[in-house]
Design a protein around this motif. Sequence first.
Motif, short mmCIF file in Angstrom:
data_model
loop_
_atom_site.label_atom_id
_atom_site.label_comp_id
_atom_site.label_asym_id
_atom_site.label_seq_id
_atom_site.Cartn_x
_atom_site.Cartn_y
_atom_site.Cartn_z
N SER A 18 -26.00 -6.92 -47.32
CA SER A 18 -25.44 -7.47 -46.09
C SER A 18 -26.43 -8.40 -45.40
N ASN A 54 -27.36 -9.51 -41.81
CA ASN A 54 -27.19 -9.09 -40.42
C ASN A 54 -28.05 -9.93 -39.49
N GLY A 57 -28.87 -4.93 -36.26
CA GLY A 57 -28.00 -6.08 -36.10
C GLY A 57 -26.60 -5.82 -36.62
N SER A 58 -25.84 -6.89 -36.71
CA SER A 58 -24.48 -6.81 -37.24
C SER A 58 -24.21 -8.04 -38.09
N GLY A 59 -23.30 -7.91 -39.04
CA GLY A 59 -23.01 -9.02 -39.93
C GLY A 59 -21.97 -8.64 -40.95
N ARG A 60 -22.14 -9.16 -42.15
CA ARG A 60 -21.15 -8.91 -43.19
C ARG A 60 -21.82 -8.88 -44.56
N LEU A 107 -29.79 -4.17 -46.46
CA LEU A 107 -29.50 -4.97 -45.27
C LEU A 107 -30.62 -5.99 -45.09
N VAL A 129 -31.94 -8.29 -42.49
CA VAL A 129 -31.77 -8.36 -41.05
C VAL A 129 -32.60 -9.50 -40.49
#
Length: 229
Positions: free
Chosen positions: A37, A39, A100-103, A162, A164
């Motif tokens: 991911s 992020n 964090g956030s994401g895809r 991840l 990040v």
Amino acid sequence: MPKPSVMPRTAITGLLVLLLTGCTLAERRSFPYEAWSLNFFGRPYMEAWIETADVVDIDGYVFRGAGSGGVSTGYPTAFSKGIPTVFKGKPSGWPKDPGGSGRRVMGADLPRLVYVRWQSMAEPQTYEAYIEIPESAHTIMRKGEQGYCGASGKWITDYRKLLVVGLAPGGIAKVWVAGPCLHAIEVTRVQGTINPEGPYGGHSGGKHRPLTEESKAYIDKFGIPYGSW
């Protein structure tokens, strides 16, 4: 007796393409999980907006639009209303275990390069950064480790899948690899540059996205802690 249904030839061809593509992706994947991911996160009150984030993997494949939109900053919170009497968020420095956030970047092998163009609304300014991911990060992302998951109360074999990226005013982009149940490890830090086209590739008349009322009040009172990132 009714005749058995026959799948159309086009559907059969499409299914075979999907199966073969899936097999090809699985064969060239150099890590033991389905996908990693991408992020993003920012610092409290230092709001940012990603115009685009693109990835080049270690095989040279390009994945455009791997990230876009708002960046999580913690403060203001989703429930913020107006200007608080006490500002709780601390924008200076970085957290120990950023998430964090994401895809997920489906179909990609491990990242070799991440390009990100973003608006730092706190200043305001538009930056871009070319982030080269070192081979040492790839080694970490492939390695399984025992980690304790507080949510389940169990020890599991986890992976740092991840990637990040922390974005901060001044064009700073700092990168970690992390796992859901493993501590984050810093892998690189990049000084971005000002994008000469400005926000939205020059299609907004130089206007950036606006800050929230709370973030603007914080910056007016305390300023931007340049040099802490």
